[in-house]
Design an enzyme around this catalytic site. Sequence first.
Site, PDB file in Angstrom:
ATOM      1  N   HIS A  55       0.849  -1.190   0.000  1.00 24.31           N
ATOM      2  CA  HIS A  55       0.000   0.000   0.000  1.00 24.31           C
ATOM      3  C   HIS A  55       0.888   1.245   0.000  1.00 24.31           C
ATOM      4  O   HIS A  55       2.044   1.205   0.438  1.00 24.31           O
ATOM      5  CB  HIS A  55      -0.922  -0.015   1.227  1.00 24.31           C
ATOM      6  CG  HIS A  55      -2.026  -1.033   1.112  1.00 24.31           C
ATOM      7  ND1 HIS A  55      -3.064  -1.113   1.997  1.00 24.31           N
ATOM      8  CD2 HIS A  55      -2.258  -2.014   0.198  1.00 24.31           C
ATOM      9  CE1 HIS A  55      -3.885  -2.082   1.638  1.00 24.31           C
ATOM     10  NE2 HIS A  55      -3.404  -2.656   0.551  1.00 24.31           N
ATOM     11  N   GLU A  57       0.958   3.878   1.841  1.00 27.32           N
ATOM     12  CA  GLU A  57       1.469   4.307   3.155  1.00 27.32           C
ATOM     13  C   GLU A  57       2.764   3.577   3.489  1.00 27.32           C
ATOM     14  O   GLU A  57       3.716   4.153   4.022  1.00 27.32           O
ATOM     15  CB  GLU A  57       0.454   4.010   4.270  1.00 27.32           C
ATOM     16  CG  GLU A  57      -0.879   4.731   4.135  1.00 27.32           C
ATOM     17  CD  GLU A  57      -1.925   3.927   3.370  1.00 27.32           C
ATOM     18  OE1 GLU A  57      -1.563   3.332   2.334  1.00 27.32           O
ATOM     19  OE2 GLU A  57      -3.087   3.910   3.784  1.00 27.32           O
ATOM     20  N   ALA A 160     -15.086   4.822 -31.855  1.00 29.90           N
ATOM     21  CA  ALA A 160     -14.427   5.661 -32.865  1.00 29.90           C
ATOM     22  C   ALA A 160     -15.514   6.047 -33.852  1.00 29.90           C
ATOM     23  O   ALA A 160     -16.128   5.167 -34.464  1.00 29.90           O
ATOM     24  CB  ALA A 160     -13.326   4.868 -33.552  1.00 29.90           C
ATOM     25  N   SER A 174     -15.256  -0.497 -40.753  1.00 33.08           N
ATOM     26  CA  SER A 174     -14.948   0.424 -39.645  1.00 33.08           C
ATOM     27  C   SER A 174     -13.443   0.583 -39.412  1.00 33.08           C
ATOM     28  O   SER A 174     -13.026   1.341 -38.545  1.00 33.08           O
ATOM     29  CB  SER A 174     -15.623  -0.062 -38.362  1.00 33.08           C
ATOM     30  OG  SER A 174     -15.059  -1.280 -37.953  1.00 33.08           O
ATOM     31  N   LEU A 210      -9.173  -8.171 -29.174  1.00 30.94           N
ATOM     32  CA  LEU A 210      -9.611  -7.713 -27.848  1.00 30.94           C
ATOM     33  C   LEU A 210      -8.571  -7.974 -26.768  1.00 30.94           C
ATOM     34  O   LEU A 210      -8.902  -8.399 -25.657  1.00 30.94           O
ATOM     35  CB  LEU A 210     -10.955  -8.362 -27.461  1.00 30.94           C
ATOM     36  CG  LEU A 210     -12.096  -8.214 -28.468  1.00 30.94           C
ATOM     37  CD1 LEU A 210     -13.356  -8.910 -27.940  1.00 30.94           C
ATOM     38  CD2 LEU A 210     -12.401  -6.745 -28.745  1.00 30.94           C
ATOM     39  N   GLY A 302     -20.742  -3.268 -30.621  1.00 31.88           N
ATOM     40  CA  GLY A 302     -21.059  -2.215 -31.567  1.00 31.88           C
ATOM     41  C   GLY A 302     -22.300  -1.422 -31.147  1.00 31.88           C
ATOM     42  O   GLY A 302     -22.606  -1.287 -29.952  1.00 31.88           O
ATOM     43  N   ALA A 303     -23.003  -0.982 -32.175  1.00 31.44           N
ATOM     44  CA  ALA A 303     -24.117  -0.067 -31.974  1.00 31.44           C
ATOM     45  C   ALA A 303     -25.217  -0.666 -31.089  1.00 31.44           C
ATOM     46  O   ALA A 303     -25.745   0.005 -30.189  1.00 31.44           O
ATOM     47  CB  ALA A 303     -24.699   0.306 -33.330  1.00 31.44           C
ATOM     48  N   HIS A 306     -23.980  -0.871 -27.433  1.00 30.19           N
ATOM     49  CA  HIS A 306     -23.962   0.482 -26.849  1.00 30.19           C
ATOM     50  C   HIS A 306     -25.382   0.918 -26.528  1.00 30.19           C
ATOM     51  O   HIS A 306     -25.647   1.492 -25.459  1.00 30.19           O
ATOM     52  CB  HIS A 306     -23.337   1.481 -27.829  1.00 30.19           C
ATOM     53  CG  HIS A 306     -21.853   1.323 -27.966  1.00 30.19           C
ATOM     54  ND1 HIS A 306     -21.145   1.940 -28.972  1.00 30.19           N
ATOM     55  CD2 HIS A 306     -20.951   0.631 -27.247  1.00 30.19           C
ATOM     56  CE1 HIS A 306     -19.853   1.631 -28.852  1.00 30.19           C
ATOM     57  NE2 HIS A 306     -19.723   0.835 -27.812  1.00 30.19           N
TER      58      HIS A 306
HETATM   59  N1  LIG Z   1     -16.133   2.331 -34.712  1.00 27.61           N
HETATM   60  C1  LIG Z   1     -16.166   1.648 -33.592  1.00 27.61           C
HETATM   61  O1  LIG Z   1     -15.714   2.121 -32.552  1.00 27.61           O
HETATM   62  C2  LIG Z   1     -16.755   0.272 -33.584  1.00 27.61           C
HETATM   63  C3  LIG Z   1     -16.545  -0.554 -32.478  1.00 27.61           C
HETATM   64  C4  LIG Z   1     -17.128  -1.815 -32.476  1.00 27.61           C
HETATM   65  C5  LIG Z   1     -17.892  -2.227 -33.550  1.00 27.61           C
HETATM   66  N2  LIG Z   1     -18.037  -1.401 -34.608  1.00 27.61           N
HETATM   67  C6  LIG Z   1     -18.867  -1.806 -35.758  1.00 27.61           C
HETATM   68  O2  LIG Z   1     -20.172  -2.057 -35.280  1.00 27.61           O
HETATM   69  C7  LIG Z   1     -20.785  -3.022 -36.107  1.00 27.61           C
HETATM   70  C8  LIG Z   1     -21.395  -4.108 -35.218  1.00 27.61           C
HETATM   71  O3  LIG Z   1     -22.407  -3.528 -34.442  1.00 27.61           O
HETATM   72  P1  LIG Z   1     -23.802  -4.273 -34.252  1.00 27.61           P
HETATM   73  O4  LIG Z   1     -24.729  -3.335 -33.626  1.00 27.61           O
HETATM   74  O5  LIG Z   1     -24.166  -4.929 -35.523  1.00 27.61           O
HETATM   75  O6  LIG Z   1     -23.412  -5.480 -33.295  1.00 27.61           O
HETATM   76  P2  LIG Z   1     -22.945  -5.560 -31.780  1.00 27.61           P
HETATM   77  O7  LIG Z   1     -23.507  -4.447 -31.000  1.00 27.61           O
HETATM   78  O8  LIG Z   1     -21.481  -5.786 -31.753  1.00 27.61           O
HETATM   79  O9  LIG Z   1     -23.606  -6.938 -31.336  1.00 27.61           O
HETATM   80  C9  LIG Z   1     -25.000  -7.006 -31.253  1.00 27.61           C
HETATM   81  C10 LIG Z   1     -25.452  -8.414 -30.982  1.00 27.61           C
HETATM   82  O10 LIG Z   1     -25.088  -8.807 -29.659  1.00 27.61           O
HETATM   83  C11 LIG Z   1     -26.041  -9.730 -29.187  1.00 27.61           C
HETATM   84  N3  LIG Z   1     -26.528  -9.355 -27.855  1.00 27.61           N
HETATM   85  C12 LIG Z   1     -26.730 -10.201 -26.827  1.00 27.61           C
HETATM   86  N4  LIG Z   1     -27.208  -9.568 -25.783  1.00 27.61           N
HETATM   87  C13 LIG Z   1     -27.323  -8.272 -26.115  1.00 27.61           C
HETATM   88  C14 LIG Z   1     -27.787  -7.137 -25.437  1.00 27.61           C
HETATM   89  N5  LIG Z   1     -28.206  -7.172 -24.168  1.00 27.61           N
HETATM   90  N6  LIG Z   1     -27.817  -5.975 -26.098  1.00 27.61           N
HETATM   91  C15 LIG Z   1     -27.388  -5.885 -27.375  1.00 27.61           C
HETATM   92  N7  LIG Z   1     -26.926  -6.932 -28.072  1.00 27.61           N
HETATM   93  C16 LIG Z   1     -26.897  -8.122 -27.454  1.00 27.61           C
HETATM   94  C17 LIG Z   1     -27.211  -9.711 -30.180  1.00 27.61           C
HETATM   95  O11 LIG Z   1     -27.137 -10.879 -30.961  1.00 27.61           O
HETATM   96  P3  LIG Z   1     -27.942 -12.151 -30.422  1.00 27.61           P
HETATM   97  O12 LIG Z   1     -29.371 -11.718 -30.340  1.00 27.61           O
HETATM   98  O13 LIG Z   1     -27.658 -13.199 -31.397  1.00 27.61           O
HETATM   99  O14 LIG Z   1     -27.385 -12.417 -29.088  1.00 27.61           O
HETATM  100  C18 LIG Z   1     -26.952  -8.511 -31.024  1.00 27.61           C
HETATM  101  O15 LIG Z   1     -27.405  -8.651 -32.347  1.00 27.61           O
HETATM  102  C19 LIG Z   1     -19.716  -3.554 -37.019  1.00 27.61           C
HETATM  103  O16 LIG Z   1     -19.830  -2.940 -38.273  1.00 27.61           O
HETATM  104  C20 LIG Z   1     -18.432  -3.109 -36.373  1.00 27.61           C
HETATM  105  O17 LIG Z   1     -17.402  -2.916 -37.296  1.00 27.61           O
HETATM  106  C21 LIG Z   1     -17.486  -0.166 -34.668  1.00 27.61           C
END
Ligand SMILES: NC(=O)c1ccc[n+]([C@@H]2O[C@H](COP(=O)([O-])OP(=O)(O)OC[C@H]3O[C@@H](n4cnc5c(N)ncnc54)[C@H](OP(=O)(O)O)[C@@H]3O)[C@@H](O)[C@H]2O)c1
Length: 377
Positions: A55, A57, A160, A174, A210, A302-303, A306
């Site tokens: 720690h 200290e 990003a 991406s 990752l 991804g989207a 998020h």
């Molecule tokens: N620019 C950047 O920073 C960045 C970073 C990461 C990704 N990306 C891009 O984002 C795109 C992918 O995004 P996306 O929206 O298609 O996929 P995603 O968010 O990576 O994955 C979504 C999938 O996760 C599963 N999932 C399970 N539990 C979930 C929950 N509680 N909430 C949401 N999803 C859940 C679902 O599939 P199931 O229903 O089969 O479980 C859902 O379809 C790609 O084009 C990638 O290149 C960009």
Amino acid sequence: MTTTDTDSGWMDRALELAARGRCGTSPNPMVGAVVLDAAGSLVGEGFHALFGGAHAEIVALDAAAERARGGTMYVTLEPCAHHGKTPPCTEAVVSAEILRVVVAMRDPNPEARGGIEDLRRQGVAVELCGAEVAKRAAALNRRWLRWTRARRPWVTLKAAVSLDGRIATRAGESHWITGEAARRRGHELREEHDAILVGVGTVLADNPRLTRRLGLNPVAGWRRVILDSRLRTPSESVVVRHNPEMTTIAHTAAAPAANRERLFGAGIRLLELETASERVDLHGLLAHLAGDGVAALLVEGGAAVHGSFADAGLVDEAVFFVAPMLLGGPAPSAVAGTGVAKLDLAHRFQFERVGRCGPDLELHAVTAGNGDVHGTG
Ligand SMILES: NC(=O)c1ccc[n+]([C@@H]2O[C@H](COP(=O)([O-])OP(=O)(O)OC[C@H]3O[C@@H](n4cnc5c(N)ncnc54)[C@H](OP(=O)(O)O)[C@@H]3O)[C@@H](O)[C@H]2O)c1
């Protein structure tokens, strides 16, 4: 006796030292300490550098040795009074014959707190800093404080994006929206967090590694978490083929038995969570991760993922790297999900840091209401 401007100056130094533990102390807090001798000269300083290690200290007292006698200690968090991975710091303070201890904030951890009272009982004068210093100390450790108080990890959402807030082109490309400097900062964020999470959509689109790659965080146990309700993650994906023991795939009861066997056989940790919807329940997942020592979780897309975190009000911090480009059209935005219908219901943040990152911008926003300090709950 209360704290003075001189005390604040030394506490600034202790806070500076504490921040040096940014990569390596989690799920312990960052702590810094400064020791002055009886005449008020600096004789020792230190910080908690590594989870399970000495720690702050103790490091500062070791540096000061016998010069600590009759002196003052500045420490950014209440010294611990319990036997954890190391003996109580209060014992070390008393045996070094420190006469006065200035503390920036109390420890909310029920197991560790009580150090202030313990020191006072043993005749050491202890002062707690005012709210302004305590706020800074709490801000430094806000990830750890969220985990300690709410028993869920601090969630940092990182993306990003283009100027128009898109994370990929309309065709799903991406790599790379942002430049090298932003990507390096993204990797630094990984070093500060205990685990990374993405959705299966990102695994299918990008086949990401990752991993932590900068070597800034020596603590083992970095975890990759994939949200994949039906276990669609391909066996040939990098997160399965390389160090599968680092990968946890959270799924639902809807996952077919064949997929379970395939991924379990590949050495993946499978985590089935009950859910009221078709997708992985985020609250259950975060509770599980918290119990597993994940105090800070980095969500990298991804989207859809998020969007789920935003809809559930589970985003504590958002770090967006913004590239000066427009993608337009039906390209995915950084945050999908249900969203809000009224501005009143928007998830509000405060910009904490805004800067240049090579040709891109780096925006740090933190949810309002993370300044709670002397609360012990
Ligand atoms: N620019 C950047 O920073 C960045 C970073 C990461 C990704 N990306 C891009 O984002 C795109 C992918 O995004 P996306 O929206 O298609 O996929 P995603 O968010 O990576 O994955 C979504 C999938 O996760 C599963 N999932 C399970 N539990 C979930 C929950 N509680 N909430 C949401 N999803 C859940 C679902 O599939 P199931 O229903 O089969 O479980 C859902 O379809 C790609 O084009 C990638 O290149 C960009």
